[in-house]
Design an enzyme around this catalytic site. Structure first.
Site, PDB file in Angstrom:
ATOM      1  N   HIS A  41       0.870  -1.173   0.000  1.00 10.84           N
ATOM      2  CA  HIS A  41       0.000   0.000   0.000  1.00 10.84           C
ATOM      3  C   HIS A  41       0.913   1.230   0.000  1.00 10.84           C
ATOM      4  O   HIS A  41       2.024   1.169   0.524  1.00 10.84           O
ATOM      5  CB  HIS A  41      -0.831  -0.059   1.291  1.00 10.84           C
TER       6      HIS A  41
ATOM      7  N   ASP B 249       3.339  -4.485   8.160  1.00  9.60           N
ATOM      8  CA  ASP B 249       2.128  -3.693   7.999  1.00  9.60           C
ATOM      9  C   ASP B 249       0.954  -4.666   8.163  1.00  9.60           C
ATOM     10  O   ASP B 249       0.653  -5.447   7.262  1.00  9.60           O
ATOM     11  CB  ASP B 249       2.131  -3.055   6.597  1.00  9.60           C
TER      12      ASP B 249
ATOM     13  N   GLN C 286      -4.212  -4.985   7.229  1.00 10.69           N
ATOM     14  CA  GLN C 286      -5.251  -5.867   6.672  1.00 10.69           C
ATOM     15  C   GLN C 286      -5.190  -7.263   7.268  1.00 10.69           C
ATOM     16  O   GLN C 286      -5.799  -8.192   6.714  1.00 10.69           O
ATOM     17  CB  GLN C 286      -5.102  -5.957   5.148  1.00 10.69           C
TER      18      GLN C 286
ATOM     19  N   CYS D  80      -4.848   2.477  -3.575  1.00 10.59           N
ATOM     20  CA  CYS D  80      -3.599   3.016  -2.994  1.00 10.59           C
ATOM     21  C   CYS D  80      -2.434   2.067  -3.247  1.00 10.59           C
ATOM     22  O   CYS D  80      -1.580   1.864  -2.371  1.00 10.59           O
ATOM     23  CB  CYS D  80      -3.745   3.288  -1.498  1.00 10.59           C
TER      24      CYS D  80
HETATM   25  N1  PMP Z   1      -1.520  -0.613   4.742  1.00 11.86           N
HETATM   26  C1  PMP Z   1      -2.504  -1.330   4.202  1.00 11.86           C
HETATM   27  C2  PMP Z   1      -2.223  -2.735   3.742  1.00 11.86           C
HETATM   28  C3  PMP Z   1      -3.776  -0.784   4.085  1.00 11.86           C
HETATM   29  O1  PMP Z   1      -4.765  -1.493   3.542  1.00 11.86           O
HETATM   30  C4  PMP Z   1      -4.007   0.536   4.538  1.00 11.86           C
HETATM   31  C5  PMP Z   1      -5.365   1.194   4.417  1.00 11.86           C
HETATM   32  N2  PMP Z   1      -6.055   0.920   3.254  1.00 11.86           N
HETATM   33  C6  PMP Z   1      -2.941   1.232   5.097  1.00 11.86           C
HETATM   34  C7  PMP Z   1      -1.726   0.622   5.193  1.00 11.86           C
HETATM   35  C8  PMP Z   1      -3.103   2.626   5.611  1.00 11.86           C
HETATM   36  O2  PMP Z   1      -3.960   2.663   6.710  1.00 11.86           O
HETATM   37  P1  PMP Z   1      -4.466   4.030   7.312  1.00 11.86           P
HETATM   38  O3  PMP Z   1      -5.023   4.814   6.168  1.00 11.86           O
HETATM   39  O4  PMP Z   1      -5.505   3.641   8.315  1.00 11.86           O
HETATM   40  O5  PMP Z   1      -3.290   4.703   7.934  1.00 11.86           O
END
Ligand code: PMP
Length: 406
Positions: A123, A200, A203, A364
């Site tokens: 992401h 990370d 998910q 993203c």
């Molecule tokens: N990493 C992953 C794998 C995500 O799916 C997301 C959110 N879609 C994020 C990071 C970022 O999370 P946040 O916008 O809550 O900071």
């Protein structure tokens, strides 16, 4: 154990509503999850009965909110099996947690000639902060490639490991393809080169039991809003030895020990990384979300969601012209797909009018989409409250959509 999903659904008031006269089918859980009453009620209760700034006041309300905040840290520590509460830092979310580590680690440990490793699945939240710190320090960003199914190429990963590599930052579950990355094995291989690893888990923590001691990762990040908790709150886990050797990321109140006009000394961890007034209300409500899913049981949640994923995949494959993007052997509850002759944005808007909330676009993960040769996908992502009946509604809507465009 067979879960009573209808009972669980009643805990989520938003699911009862209709949109455009249709029963809401919410399949955008990868973007954010809905909130159970216990979380909503806790936020109200905090503002109604206990609100006061934490760690500073000597009065009753401040002592209460400080106590609840620190108990929430304990709940989070227990949830991911951290060995100490000190290893839990409350942040704004995964993005904030990754930025904290990228900047604190980069400032202290990265220099020209070093390498930072990420995967092709990341992401933007686990990519852009590393690009920024590499640009600042002169380190090089290396990308671990994937195959056409969306799985990490493990032999290529092993080839990239070297003494030049100073940190590995990788997703546990891909938000756009659903791939579950075999992080435990990858962390062990990184450790053979003394490379620390940031996971990370944005998910994964809501779908799969996560145990930081078993994984042996140095850092792990997740967001409250994706695990049935509030927005604006997240977690960074770090091993004590690592948090102690990293410099603070931001300066301000609460993170100091002693301040003079020209210099300061800093608080011990975790407060060293919690500058300013923390989002204590949402941290306390996040703990309620964690207790809520822990009561259901992560293993039970995983079993239910895997069943929904299996059923939805099977039904979707029967639709001619539908192509699933991301067919890894191990997936968590997201399915990305394209429909022949239908732009993903049109599909999203028409499904919306049928009461079905899905995600469309690049999720993203623009470099990943470019690599796959597409501009975007339609993504459905499941949570504990989704049912096979909802999958059936989705499937018949997709059939209608196909007819409209052909
Ligand atoms: N990493 C992953 C794998 C995500 O799916 C997301 C959110 N879609 C994020 C990071 C970022 O999370 P946040 O916008 O809550 O900071």
């Amino acid at each position: 154990m067979n879960l009573d999903i209808n009972r669980i659904r009643r805990d989520f008031p938003i699911l009862e509503q209709q949109v455009y006269g249709k029963t809401l089918v919410y399949l955008d859980n990868g973007a954010t999850t809905q909130k159970p009453n216990v979380v909503i009620d806790k936020i109200c209760e905090m503002y109604r009965k206990y609100n006061a700034n934490i760690h500073r006041g000597v009065h009753y309300l401040s002592e209460k909110s400080t106590q609840f905040y620190e108990e929430s840290r304990q709940t989070v520590a227990h949830f991911i099996n951290a060995s100490s509460n000190k290893e839990i830092i409350f942040t704004k979310g995964t993005t904030d947690s990754v930025n904290l580590i990228a900047h604190a680690f980069g400032d202290r440990f990265l220099k020209k000639g070093d390498q930072v490793l990420v995967t092709a699945l990341e992401h933007h939240a686990n990519l852009v902060p590393w690009q920024m710190i590499c640009q600042k320090t002169g380190a090089e960003l290396k990308i671990i490639p994937i195959n056409e199914k969306g799985e990490i190429l493990q032999d290529k990963y092993r080839e990239l490991l070297s003494d030049r590599c100073k940190i590995l930052s990788l997703t546990h579950v891909s938000n756009s393809l659903g791939t579950i990355v075999p992080i435990k094995e990858m962390i062990a291989q990184a450790h053979a080169y003394h490379i620390p690893v940031l996971v990370d888990a944005a998910q994964s923590v809501q779908h799969i039991p996560v145990d930081v001691q078993e994984l042996d990762c140095e850092f792990l990040a997740f967001s409250g809003h994706k695990i049935y908790g509030p927005t604006g709150i997240g977690v960074l886990y770090g091993k004590t030895e690592w948090l102690e050797k990293l410099p603070p990321y931001q300066g301000g109140g609460d993170m100091i020990d002693d301040v003079e006009y020209q210099k300061s000394t800093y608080a011990e961890i975790p407060l060293k990384f919690e500058a300013g007034t923390s989002n204590y209300v949402d941290a306390i409500a996040l703990a309620e979300a964690i207790k809520y899913i822990s009561n259901i049981g992560l293993k039970n949640i995983a079993a239910h969601e895997q069943e929904i994923l299996r059923y939805a995949t099977e039904q979707m494959l029967k639709i001619e012209g539908l192509k699933i993007i991301g067919t890894a052997a191990q997936k968590a509850s997201a399915i990305s797909f394209t429909l022949k002759n239908v732009h993903n944005l049109d599909a999203g808007m028409i499904l919306d009018k049928m009461g079905i909330a899905v995600r469309t676009g690049h999720h993203c993960a623009q470099p990943l989409m470019k690599k796959l040769g597409i501009t975007g996908t339609i993504r459905v992502s499941f949570a504990i409250y989704n049912t096979k009946d909802e999958v059936d509604v989705l499937i018949s809507a997709l059939q209608k959509l196909k007819q409209m465009f052909n």
